[in-house]
Design a protein around this motif. Structure first.
Motif, short mmCIF file in Angstrom:
data_model
loop_
_atom_site.label_atom_id
_atom_site.label_comp_id
_atom_site.label_asym_id
_atom_site.label_seq_id
_atom_site.Cartn_x
_atom_site.Cartn_y
_atom_site.Cartn_z
N PRO A 61 0.80 -1.22 0.00
CA PRO A 61 0.00 0.00 0.00
C PRO A 61 0.84 1.28 0.00
O PRO A 61 0.36 2.33 -0.41
N GLU A 62 2.08 1.18 0.43
CA GLU A 62 2.93 2.38 0.48
C GLU A 62 3.24 2.94 -0.91
O GLU A 62 3.67 4.07 -1.06
N ILE A 63 2.98 2.16 -1.94
CA ILE A 63 3.24 2.59 -3.32
C ILE A 63 2.42 3.84 -3.65
O ILE A 63 2.82 4.66 -4.46
N HIS A 64 1.27 4.01 -3.00
CA HIS A 64 0.40 5.16 -3.27
C HIS A 64 0.86 6.43 -2.56
O HIS A 64 0.36 7.51 -2.85
N ARG A 65 1.79 6.30 -1.61
CA ARG A 65 2.22 7.46 -0.84
C ARG A 65 3.56 8.02 -1.30
O ARG A 65 4.05 8.98 -0.73
N ASP A 74 14.05 4.97 0.46
CA ASP A 74 14.72 4.49 1.66
C ASP A 74 13.67 3.84 2.57
O ASP A 74 12.66 4.47 2.91
N PRO A 75 13.85 2.57 2.97
CA PRO A 75 12.85 1.90 3.80
C PRO A 75 12.58 2.62 5.12
O PRO A 75 11.48 2.57 5.65
N ASN A 76 13.57 3.34 5.66
CA ASN A 76 13.37 4.08 6.91
C ASN A 76 12.40 5.24 6.70
O ASN A 76 11.67 5.62 7.60
N GLN A 77 12.39 5.83 5.53
CA GLN A 77 11.45 6.90 5.24
C GLN A 77 10.02 6.37 5.18
O GLN A 77 9.09 7.06 5.56
N LEU A 78 9.83 5.15 4.71
CA LEU A 78 8.49 4.57 4.66
C LEU A 78 7.91 4.43 6.07
O LEU A 78 6.73 4.68 6.29
N ASP A 79 8.73 4.06 7.06
CA ASP A 79 8.26 3.98 8.44
C ASP A 79 7.86 5.35 8.96
O ASP A 79 6.87 5.51 9.65
N PHE A 80 8.63 6.36 8.60
CA PHE A 80 8.35 7.73 9.03
C PHE A 80 7.02 8.21 8.46
O PHE A 80 6.21 8.81 9.15
N ILE A 81 6.76 7.90 7.19
CA ILE A 81 5.52 8.31 6.54
C ILE A 81 4.33 7.63 7.20
O ILE A 81 3.31 8.25 7.47
N SER A 82 4.43 6.34 7.52
CA SER A 82 3.32 5.63 8.13
C SER A 82 3.04 6.15 9.54
O SER A 82 1.90 6.19 9.98
N GLU A 83 4.07 6.59 10.28
CA GLU A 83 3.86 7.16 11.61
C GLU A 83 3.11 8.48 11.52
O GLU A 83 2.27 8.79 12.36
N LEU A 84 3.37 9.27 10.49
CA LEU A 84 2.68 10.54 10.34
C LEU A 84 1.21 10.34 9.98
O LEU A 84 0.37 11.16 10.37
N GLU A 85 0.88 9.30 9.27
CA GLU A 85 -0.48 9.08 8.81
C GLU A 85 -1.36 8.42 9.86
O GLU A 85 -2.58 8.49 9.79
N GLU A 86 -0.79 7.74 10.83
CA GLU A 86 -1.58 7.08 11.84
C GLU A 86 -2.12 8.10 12.85
O GLU A 86 -1.40 8.99 13.29
#
Length: 90
Positions: A61-65, A74-86
């Motif tokens: 699902p991260e492909i849409h963000r 960078d996989p670490n940036q994906l974690d950061f994005i998901s924390e902001l959206e929760e």
């Protein structure tokens, strides 16, 4: 299901062998009678599946963000994005 196998004729070297008949010998094996349209030789070919690998498909699902190919993120940036959206938990 059809499978294409590229073999050359051992007599004349023609790369266009044709299948006359084929039959299933077992779960993972088949026998084929092939002929060469150039020199008219007939060959018996036995084929077997020796190794099988299956793919594991996962939803991403991260492909849409993101705005670039997933391999460049960078996989670490994906974690950061998901924390902001929760939403914050109480």
């Amino acid at each position: 299901m059809s499978v294409s196998i590229n073999l050359s004729c051992p007599v004349c070297g023609n790369k266009d062998l044709k299948t006359r008949t084929s039959q299933k010998v077992g779960l993972l094996a088949a026998q084929t009678v092939a002929y060469c349209p150039s020199c008219f030789s007939i060959m018996n070919i036995t084929g077997a599946i020796e190794k099988t690998k299956t793919a594991v498909w996962t939803e991403r699902p991260e492909i849409h963000r993101i705005n670039k190919p997933l391999k460049q993120v960078d996989p670490n940036q994906l974690d950061f994005i998901s924390e902001l959206e929760e939403p914050p938990q109480n």
